[in-house]
Design a protein around this motif. Sequence first.
Motif: not given
Length: 622
Positions: A267, A280, A297
Amino acid sequence: MSAALSVLNRTFGYPQFRGPQQAIVEHVIAGGDALVLMPTGGGKSLCYQIPAIVRQQQGQGLAIVVSPLIALMHDQVGALHEAGVEAAFLNSTLDWQQTQEVEQRLRTGAITLLYAAPERVNTPRFLALLDALYQQGGLGLFAIDEAHCVSQWGHDFRPEYRALSVLHERYPAVPRIALTATADALTRADIIERLQLQEARLFVSSFDRPNIRYTIAEKGKDVTGQLLRFIKEEHAGDAGVVYCQSRKRVEELATVLANAGIAALPYHAGLPAELRQAHQNRFLREDGIVMVATIAFGMGIDKPDVRFVGHVDMPKNIEGYYQETGRAGRDGLAAHAWMAYGLSDVVNQRRMIDESPAADEFKQALRGKLEALLALAEATDCRRVRLLAYFDEASTPCGNCDNCLHPPEVWDATDCARKLLSTIYRIQQASGLNFGTQHTLDVLRGKSTDKIVQHGHDKLSTFGMGPEFSELQLRAVLRQLLATGAVGLHKVQLDNGHSFDTLCLTDASRAVLRGEQPVRLRASVAAPAGPRERRQRRPAASLPPVAEGLDQAALARFINLKAWRAEVAREHGLPAYVIFHDATLAAIAQQQPHTLADLQGISGMGAKKLQAYGAEVLRVCS
């Protein structure tokens, strides 16, 4: 029963407030401004959600919640809907028609809490909407979440937050509550000034997260191997987050972990938005996913059962470290914060600070924050005591960090530091040039490399002066000298466009050279990834810790409840914990309910959820 406690019981299903929650809630309901510092997992959202509900019930209007992330808005609004609270958000995921529908509901008073990003709040259209509501007495509260984003001294500075001072200037009669999990004294002062909260009451909770074990290891030659051992030996099958500094490193590490049989996903901001969202969603809605990410993140991620957070690169400061590690163990159960750091981390951080176009005052503050983080990493005493002291909180040794569990040996590195500084000085004096780390260490240890012979550095008085020091020891000392500013960095630009960092002395070098500034370091280097006393492993598909004490019959009910919850969550497009936390399911399974009355009073079972899911829960448990 007070209105606030009634909402806590009936709407959210909790029997009582925790810590300072009640004092905060009652102060804001009464119309007072507040600045709330409360650790991640401490229940910050209830501190503005309950006042919003009560103030609207009293006819004082809706609450505007300033939130920095779309994902957080979506999950919090979904959780409020599950609890029977009218909430909505305005963000880029809505089309024009949906936006107009939300705005119309606002005008009619049909919404209790509206979530919006600071960028939207500051637009003329949104302010015009607020103007109309204010004139009608329809604005009851402003909640500014992640308030540290307003401060240039914070770790997540967002310029859009600074414009939020307009809320107090334009709507002075509306109370405001600003909330953050991390802010040192400098950041707190900046928040108060920027948001004009001079008259606000300050609520500072303990920053201690006693369920988190802190382990900080020096990087060996294979930090990926260190991380793999830590995950496999300590957290096989657990959900976790691993932070890296670069996007490239994120993708490389996620691939390595996946190839090693760990359910890992990358991510970072460079991935397509659809892929980031998909990753996510998997992290939030599946068990045992490890997210490898940049610091893009994590803010606002409410997943309660993250069992570990790892750092393969050193963060910029203690606030960032605390914020990121605080994403582990939000459910209050045992969790682990593991970090590996090395000389390259300090060099990179110092270079970014030195090359920043910021003012000298700001650079000096950043250097101080980096030095504080390195002091935490190099500490030989209790990590938790050091961490809490940074936030002006006194404590006693925790018995649950690597240093408490396995006290390290300490050595006096003052002589080594003086020899390093002397070597840097002699090299520059002899050549009129600065050289890099490896060359300097080779001179001190007496290695006759081609480069050393070419420049005649084998003739220096410091050549071979430190053969008793290992390269790892020297790098540890140099790391400390760089962080404290006793060694500086000088960038050399090459003709091919590339550049590299060289070492130079600074004004702060003199005190160390004279022996006036002692340097003491931990004797161990390249420490193992985790504590030697490892917790008992749980298989990859194991149950969460909250269910480990259930008997066989209750365990069967818990498993069935989790399967049912997963179906409901998929239907609603929400993470499973938004429906019910594991702790609530475990309590239901333990209770073995037969009637709806048996479900009343179970923590997390509010009136709306009892009405919506009570019969199904009884069916699953039968």
